[in-house]
Design a protein around this motif. Structure first.
Motif, PDB file in Angstrom:
ATOM      1  N   ILE A 151      30.619  44.102  37.692  1.00 49.85           N
ATOM      2  CA  ILE A 151      30.662  42.683  38.463  1.00 49.85           C
ATOM      3  C   ILE A 151      30.625  43.008  39.720  1.00 49.85           C
ATOM      4  O   ILE A 151      31.552  43.791  40.345  1.00 49.85           O
ATOM      5  CB  ILE A 151      32.098  41.920  38.174  1.00 49.85           C
ATOM      6  CG1 ILE A 151      32.349  41.808  36.536  1.00 49.85           C
ATOM      7  CG2 ILE A 151      32.349  40.731  38.759  1.00 49.85           C
ATOM      8  CD1 ILE A 151      31.451  41.112  35.856  1.00 49.85           C
ATOM      9  N   TYR A 156      33.136  38.788  42.291  1.00 53.85           N
ATOM     10  CA  TYR A 156      34.174  37.828  41.430  1.00 53.85           C
ATOM     11  C   TYR A 156      34.738  36.906  42.448  1.00 53.85           C
ATOM     12  O   TYR A 156      35.578  37.249  43.321  1.00 53.85           O
ATOM     13  CB  TYR A 156      35.318  38.707  40.748  1.00 53.85           C
ATOM     14  CG  TYR A 156      36.296  38.045  39.861  1.00 53.85           C
ATOM     15  CD1 TYR A 156      36.296  36.662  39.769  1.00 53.85           C
ATOM     16  CD2 TYR A 156      37.231  38.817  39.288  1.00 53.85           C
ATOM     17  CE1 TYR A 156      37.264  35.955  38.957  1.00 53.85           C
ATOM     18  CE2 TYR A 156      38.131  38.131  38.604  1.00 53.85           C
ATOM     19  CZ  TYR A 156      38.131  36.771  38.680  1.00 53.85           C
ATOM     20  OH  TYR A 156      39.411  36.299  37.895  1.00 53.85           O
ATOM     21  N   VAL A 215      39.565  41.260  33.640  1.00 55.87           N
ATOM     22  CA  VAL A 215      38.320  41.761  33.854  1.00 55.87           C
ATOM     23  C   VAL A 215      37.975  43.285  33.973  1.00 55.87           C
ATOM     24  O   VAL A 215      37.028  43.720  33.445  1.00 55.87           O
ATOM     25  CB  VAL A 215      37.880  41.131  35.164  1.00 55.87           C
ATOM     26  CG1 VAL A 215      36.672  41.032  35.459  1.00 55.87           C
ATOM     27  CG2 VAL A 215      37.948  39.584  34.921  1.00 55.87           C
TER      28      VAL A 215
END
Ligand code: PEP
Ligand code: MG
Length: 576
Positions: free
Chosen positions: A294, A297, A322
């Motif tokens: 990621i 975020y 996450v």
């Protein structure tokens, strides 16, 4: 059939029926009443007036505390309408004379009043017509006992049509089965548009007047790639869009064949492709589309649509989830970025003339260390559960980076004191999205672990174009030579200091421009999950050397249009 052209905000095609958000549809029936019912009807009318007054005062209070007194005063005019004796007496006298239901009589009187004000050649009085309309609708709603339609009422695969949709409305859409949305106003990289991508639905914004052309239930075709909306399509158009949908699916399937492979150029340069997310529940989509981590975020959506702020524990649980889900891939958590077009009611940010230039992102966080450190502690605590990094938004110079790091140091000390574990060596990056940061990237690079270029803001600030304003959207140009030069400066400075540079703005998800970015030496791309397969496909089809040459050529061009055409041509050759 009517075809409208707006700003393509999120790609894809949807066909469905229109749902008008925030627009009332009153069906006021004309009903005869008995003369014995007249007192009851008058009482109904009086109750509706009292209820409306209550609502307006409540609204006024809320606006006054959230936005300030000046904004709340707008409602004084609404309260005056409620006290207009002429209007009230006309309703009552007609009610007695005509012996028809009060809602019908009131709607007739209302129409007459609005008509009179609209005919007057005076701007002030014309505006009064809007006030009367607004209050009149409220009274009618109370008379009929109907509710203003909100997202809660949406059913089926509706296409939302609204004047504007706030980022917090899009948060509410998250749990709804919505097919697409179209709005009168808005720009390509407004947070509302970005949220459409996160919802994986097409969106067209800046479609001036769409709300006045569409009727509830109309069949609409929304082509989010071309920025086209068709109202009431004929059979042939419907068939051609259904065929287009099939074709798009075919192309998407081709891209999907490489989604789990790495993005390596034909001559061996490997590029990291990450996903942008706004909510933890997007992690499965990020993985499904082949995200290798990621890269952004956006944590502020966590604060939306709630009266309180998330606790440290809530933050911690979200980040832990996450981090664990993506492990061993990395997750870059961007600290709270509010202000601009993202408004959080719990923080009482005063009204600002230029919110994008105002109390936003790191500026807000540095002024509110209580809020900032709570988030930093949660990120630090979650850092033991995976490969977490953090980055600060809207840094404009090295002093802000140092101040933020000072608070990070304090957050670490607090955790140590409480005996809580964290990764002391967590990597701390800077979002480069303000021109002053881009121009001083060499100074920042000495004190940052990595850079992530936020082109959505970098373009808005360097070209002086509000990213959410459809009127100036034609000037919002990622390929503008000024933008390319700033990007080159950032990449060169980062590499000089031997740190990596990513891009997480929407520009990273535009395959033609990605060729230039690749050639300029960008190390990592972070983009909405559904675009990842296409970008991987493009990168795997091209040589790094060729993109370097392409970048040199592109940098010599004079306008964004020339750059765009040049890059599009090259992309077409690659995808042939
Ligand atoms: C950007 O500005 O490019 C960015 C990625 O951040 P946001 O869109 O949330 O402002
Ligand atoms: Mg930004």
């Amino acid at each position: 059939m009517i075809q409208l052209k707006g700003i393509a905000a999120a790609s894809g095609i949807s066909i469905g029926s229109a749902y008008m958000l925030g627009k009332e549809e009153f069906v006021v029936l004309r009903e005869a009443i008995n003369w014995t019912d007249i007192p009851v009807q008058i009482q109904l009318f009086e109750e509706a007036l009292i209820q409306t007054r209550r609502e307006i005062i409540e609204l006024q209070k809320r606006i006054s505390s959230d936005m300030g007194q000046a904004e709340a005063q707008i409602f004084d005019a609404h309260l005056l309408v409620l006290e207009d004796r002429m209007l009230i007496e006309e309703v009552i006298s007609r009610l007695k004379k005509e012996q028809l239901n009060v809602a019908y009589i009131f709607s007739e009187v209302l129409k007459k009043y609005i008509g009179v004000f609209l005919k007057i050649e005076d701007e002030y009085l014309k505006e009064r017509a809007a006030d009367i309309n607004d209050v009149g609708k409220r009274i009618l709603r109370n008379l009929l006992g109907t509710k203003k339609k909100g997202l809660d009422d949406v059913g089926g695969r509706a296409i939302i049509v609204a004047h504007d949709i706030s980022p917090s409305d899009t948060v509410a859409m998250h749990t709804k089965n919505i097919a697409a949305f179209v709005t009168d106003i808005g720009g390509k990289t407004s947070h509302t548009a970005i949220m459409a991508k996160s919802l994986e639905i097409p969106a067209v914004v800046g479609l001036e007047g769409v709300t006045s052309k569409v009727n509830p239930g109309d069949i609409l075709i929304v082509d989010g790639s071309m920025g086209i909306v068709i109202i009431d399509p004929d059979e042939e158009t419907l068939r051609s869009y259904q065929a287009k949908l099939e074709k798009l699916k075919g192309i998407a399937d081709k891209f999907l064949t490489v989604k789990d492979l790495s993005a390596v150029t034909t001559d061996g340069r490997t590029i990291l492709i990450n996903a942008n997310i706004e909510f933890p529940d997007e992690v499965p989509s990020a993985k499904l589309h082949g995200g290798q981590g990621i890269g952004l975020y956006r944590t502020e959506f966590f604060y939306m649509n709630r009266k309180d702020s998330p606790s440290e524990e809530e933050h911690y649980q979200a980040y832990k989830y996450v981090a664990e889900e993506m492990n061993p891939y990395s997750v870059v958590i961007r600290t709270l970025d509010i202000g601009g077009d993202k408004f959080l009611s719990q923080f009482k940010i005063p009204y600002e003339m230029q919110p994008f230039l105002g109390w936003r992102a790191i500026r807000f966080c540095l002024a509110r260390p209580d809020i900032f450190k709570l988030q930093l502690r949660a990120i630090l605590r979650a850092s033991v559960h995976g490969n977490l990094k953090l980055m600060y938004p809207m840094i404009s110079g090295v002093e802000e980076l140092r101040q933020a790091n000072q608070l990070l140091g304090e957050a670490k000390a607090e955790l140590r004191q409480s005996g809580l574990k964290f990764n002391d060596k967590i990597k701390v990056g800077v979002m480069v999205e303000v021109p002053s940061a881009a121009m001083t990237a060499d100074i920042l690079a000495k004190e940052a672990d990595f850079f992530s270029i936020g082109t959505n803001d970098l373009i808005q600030y360097s070209l002086a174009v509000d990213r959410s304003n459809e009127k100036v959207a034609y000037l919002y140009d990622p390929a503008h030579p000024a933008v390319l030069r700033l990007i080159k400066n950032i990449i060169d400075a980062a590499h000089q200091a031997k740190i990596k540079v990513a891009m997480c703005g929407e520009m990273a998800g535009e395959p033609s421009l990605a060729l230039i970015l690749l050639g300029l030496g960008l190390d990592e791309f972070s983009l909405p999950p559904q675009v990842i397969p296409e970008l991987k496909y493009v990168i795997r089809a091209v040589g790094f050397k060729a993109t370097q040459e392409l970048a040199v050529q592109a940098m010599k061009l004079s306008t964004g249009k020339e750059v765009e055409e040049f890059a599009q041509n090259r992309l077409a050759q690659i995808l042939k």
